[in-house]
Design an enzyme around this catalytic site. Structure first.
Site, PDB file in Angstrom:
ATOM      1  N   HIS A  80       0.613  -1.227  -0.147  1.00 30.57           N
ATOM      2  CA  HIS A  80       0.026  -0.046  -0.002  1.00 30.57           C
ATOM      3  C   HIS A  80       1.130   1.011   0.116  1.00 30.57           C
ATOM      4  CE1 HIS A  80      -2.644   3.009   1.839  1.00 30.57           C
ATOM      5  NE2 HIS A  80      -3.766   2.304   1.515  1.00 30.57           N
ATOM      6  N   ASP A 130       2.734  -4.881   7.739  1.00 32.35           N
ATOM      7  CA  ASP A 130       1.558  -4.025   7.490  1.00 32.35           C
ATOM      8  C   ASP A 130       0.326  -4.912   7.743  1.00 32.35           C
ATOM      9  OD1 ASP A 130      -0.752  -2.681   6.593  1.00 32.35           O
ATOM     10  OD2 ASP A 130       0.526  -1.741   4.909  1.00 32.35           O
ATOM     11  N   GLN A 177      -4.858  -4.790   7.026  1.00 26.92           N
ATOM     12  CA  GLN A 177      -6.139  -5.744   6.518  1.00 26.92           C
ATOM     13  C   GLN A 177      -6.149  -7.194   6.906  1.00 26.92           C
ATOM     14  OE1 GLN A 177      -8.393  -4.639   4.495  1.00 26.92           O
ATOM     15  NE2 GLN A 177      -7.580  -2.664   3.816  1.00 26.92           N
ATOM     16  N   LYS A 185     -10.546   0.113  10.527  1.00 27.45           N
ATOM     17  CA  LYS A 185     -11.021  -1.108   9.773  1.00 27.45           C
ATOM     18  C   LYS A 185     -11.162  -2.355  10.392  1.00 27.45           C
ATOM     19  CE  LYS A 185      -7.326   0.485   6.317  1.00 27.45           C
ATOM     20  NZ  LYS A 185      -8.377   0.958   4.976  1.00 27.45           N
ATOM     21  N   CYS A 191      -4.944   2.787  -3.627  1.00 25.94           N
ATOM     22  CA  CYS A 191      -3.338   3.127  -3.017  1.00 25.94           C
ATOM     23  C   CYS A 191      -2.352   2.123  -3.333  1.00 25.94           C
ATOM     24  CB  CYS A 191      -3.473   3.509  -1.550  1.00 25.94           C
ATOM     25  SG  CYS A 191      -4.695   4.775  -0.772  1.00 25.94           S
TER      26      CYS A 191
HETATM   27  N1  7TS Z   1      -2.049  -0.658   4.470  1.00 21.17           N
HETATM   28  C1  7TS Z   1      -3.013  -1.323   3.917  1.00 21.17           C
HETATM   29  C2  7TS Z   1      -2.694  -2.879   3.641  1.00 21.17           C
HETATM   30  C3  7TS Z   1      -4.283  -0.633   3.759  1.00 21.17           C
HETATM   31  O1  7TS Z   1      -5.142  -1.441   3.022  1.00 21.17           O
HETATM   32  C4  7TS Z   1      -4.335   0.516   4.211  1.00 21.17           C
HETATM   33  C5  7TS Z   1      -5.605   1.438   3.633  1.00 21.17           C
HETATM   34  C6  7TS Z   1      -3.336   1.424   4.875  1.00 21.17           C
HETATM   35  C7  7TS Z   1      -2.103   0.767   4.893  1.00 21.17           C
HETATM   36  C8  7TS Z   1      -3.470   2.680   5.403  1.00 21.17           C
HETATM   37  O2  7TS Z   1      -4.275   2.621   6.415  1.00 21.17           O
HETATM   38  P1  7TS Z   1      -4.610   4.094   6.908  1.00 21.17           P
HETATM   39  O3  7TS Z   1      -5.855   3.889   8.129  1.00 21.17           O
HETATM   40  O4  7TS Z   1      -3.657   4.626   7.707  1.00 21.17           O
HETATM   41  O5  7TS Z   1      -5.341   4.853   5.960  1.00 21.17           O
HETATM   42  N2  7TS Z   1      -6.238   1.069   2.911  1.00 21.17           N
HETATM   43  C9  7TS Z   1      -7.463   1.486   2.147  1.00 21.17           C
HETATM   44  C10 7TS Z   1      -8.025   0.871   1.046  1.00 21.17           C
HETATM   45  O6  7TS Z   1      -7.793   0.047   0.788  1.00 21.17           O
HETATM   46  N3  7TS Z   1      -9.244   1.460   0.840  1.00 21.17           N
HETATM   47  O7  7TS Z   1      -9.130   2.749   1.515  1.00 21.17           O
HETATM   48  C11 7TS Z   1      -8.241   2.649   2.239  1.00 21.17           C
END
Ligand code: 7TS
Length: 412
Positions: free
Chosen positions: A127, A204, A207, A230, A370
């Site tokens: 990501h 990371d 997910q 999430k 992303c």
């Molecule tokens: N890493 C992964 C694997 C992600 O899916 C996301 C967010 C992030 C990092 C960043 O997370 P945040 O909470 O710091 O924003 N992914 C997504 C997505 O797939 N659609 O919207 C956000």
């Protein structure tokens, strides 16, 4: 209740009033959970309870309200730490989200530890939170960034990983479950390879933690990050696990109040972990509610959550494959996946598809999620993505498929 499913989905849905919303008389089908999940009443109530009953700043008041807030906020760290198998609050820094956790380690560890002779190894399915962050650390320090390639069917090429990670590697940063391919990556294998070369590994878990049991000690990661929003929690809060001895050695990321022990006009010393990394007034209500979300998921049982997600992913893969004109990205074995499926309907742009779905009250995401370099590699600008959570049903996937049929007719 769905048969052969350990989750009582009907009961769970009662905790999420938003799922009753209707658009033009059609009940919303929320399949954008990889972007953010919905929030159960219990978590919203934890936030209201904090503001109605014990709102105060933490760590600084000796009055009763501040004591109550401090205890709840501190104990929230223990709850979240325990959820991912960390040894205690010393190993669990609350951040804004996964992105901030990546940046914390990049700034505090990366900028101080890396130089032109060093290498950072990422995966091609990172990501942007990890990819862009480590790419910039590479530019600032001169460290070279390398990428573990993916195979045709969407797995990490582990033979290539074993060659790419060398004694020059200082950091391996790998996504545990890909938010685009759905692939569950062998993080503990990568950790073994990294450690054989005295490199650190950052997982990371944005997910992964929402969808499956995660134990950072079993994975043997040095750092691991995830986001509250999430996993049925609020926005504005996330967790960074770090091995205590590594966090101890690291410089603070942000300076200011709360993160210090002693300050003079000339010098400052730092507070204990994890507070050394939580400068200023933290997200108190969100932190407390994060722990509530964790307890909510623990009550359901993470093995059950994983089984439910795999079942929905399997069903979606099967139904989408039957359509014939759908390109699906990532592993076709649902057991190797998190609960999401990214795809394209041949001849229809993903944004148009998502927009037609919206007419049927089916909420999916369209775009590059992303992961732009990954989409470049797949040879597409964008994909549509359906992602599932504890309250989703196979009937909702049927609605997704019906909406795809509608889109096909419209664009035929
Ligand atoms: N890493 C992964 C694997 C992600 O899916 C996301 C967010 C992030 C990092 C960043 O997370 P945040 O909470 O710091 O924003 N992914 C997504 C997505 O797939 N659609 O919207 C956000």
């Amino acid at each position: 209740m769905q048969k052969s499913d350990a989750l009582d989905v009907e009961r769970i849905r009662e905790d999420f009033p938003i799922l009753q919303r209707e658009f033009d008389g059609q009940q919303v089908v929320y399949l954008d959970n990889a972007a953010t999940t919905q929030t159960p009443k219990q978590v919203v109530e934890a936030i209201s309870e904090y503001y109605y009953e014990y709102n105060a700043n933490v760590h600084r008041g000796i009055h009763q309200l501040s004591q109550e807030a401090s205890i709840a906020y501190e104990e929230a760290h223990d709850t979240v730490a325990d959820f991912v198998g960390a040894d205690g609050r010393e190993e669990m820094v609350f951040t804004k989200n996964t992105t901030e956790a990546e940046n914390l380690v990049a700034y505090s560890w990366g900028l101080n530890e890396l130089g032109p002779e060093d290498e950072i190894v990422l995966t091609e399915m990172e990501h942007h939170a990890s990819l862009v962050t480590w790419q910039q650390v590479g530019k600032k320090t001169g460290a070279e960034v390398k990428y573990i390639p993916i195979t045709e069917d969407g797995y990490l090429d582990m033979e290539a990983a074993a060659e790419l990670i060398t004694d020059d590697t200082e950091m391996v940063s790998a996504v545990h479950v890909s938010n685009s391919l759905g692939t569950v990556n062998p993080i503990s294998e990568l950790a073994d390879i990294a450690h054989d070369h005295d490199a650190l590994i950052f997982g990371d878990g944005a997910q992964a933690v929402p969808n499956r049991p995660v134990d950072v000690k079993d994975l043997d990661v040095d750092f691991y990050a995830f986001s509250g929003h999430k996993m049925a929690g609020p926005t504005g809060i996330g967790g960074l696990y770090g091995k205590e001895e590594i966090l101890e050695d690291m410089e603070p990321y942000l300076y200011g109040g709360d993160m210090i022990r002693k300050v003079t006009y000339e010098e400052s010393t730092w507070n204990d972990l994890p507070w050394k990394f939580e400068a200023g007034t933290p997200s108190i209500a969100q932190g407390i509610a994060f722990a509530e979300a964790v307890e909510y998921l623990e009550d359901i049982g993470m093995e059950n959550v994983q089984r439910h997600e795999e079942r929905l992913a399997g069903y979606a893969l099967e139904q989408l494959s039957e359509l014939g004109d759908i390109d699906i990205y990532g592993p076709m074995n649902h057991r190797d996946r998190g609960g999401l499926v990214a795809f394209n309907l041949e001849g229809v742009h993903a944004h148009d598809l998502a927009s037609i779905m919206n007419d049927s009250a089916v909420a999916i995401r369209a775009g590059d999620h992303c992961t732009q370099p990954l989409h470049d590699k797949l040879g597409v600008a964008a994909s549509a993505r359906a992602s599932f959570y504890i309250y989703n049903t196979t009937e909702e996937i049927d609605k997704l498929v019906e909406a795809i049929d509608d889109a096909r007719e419209l664009f035929a």
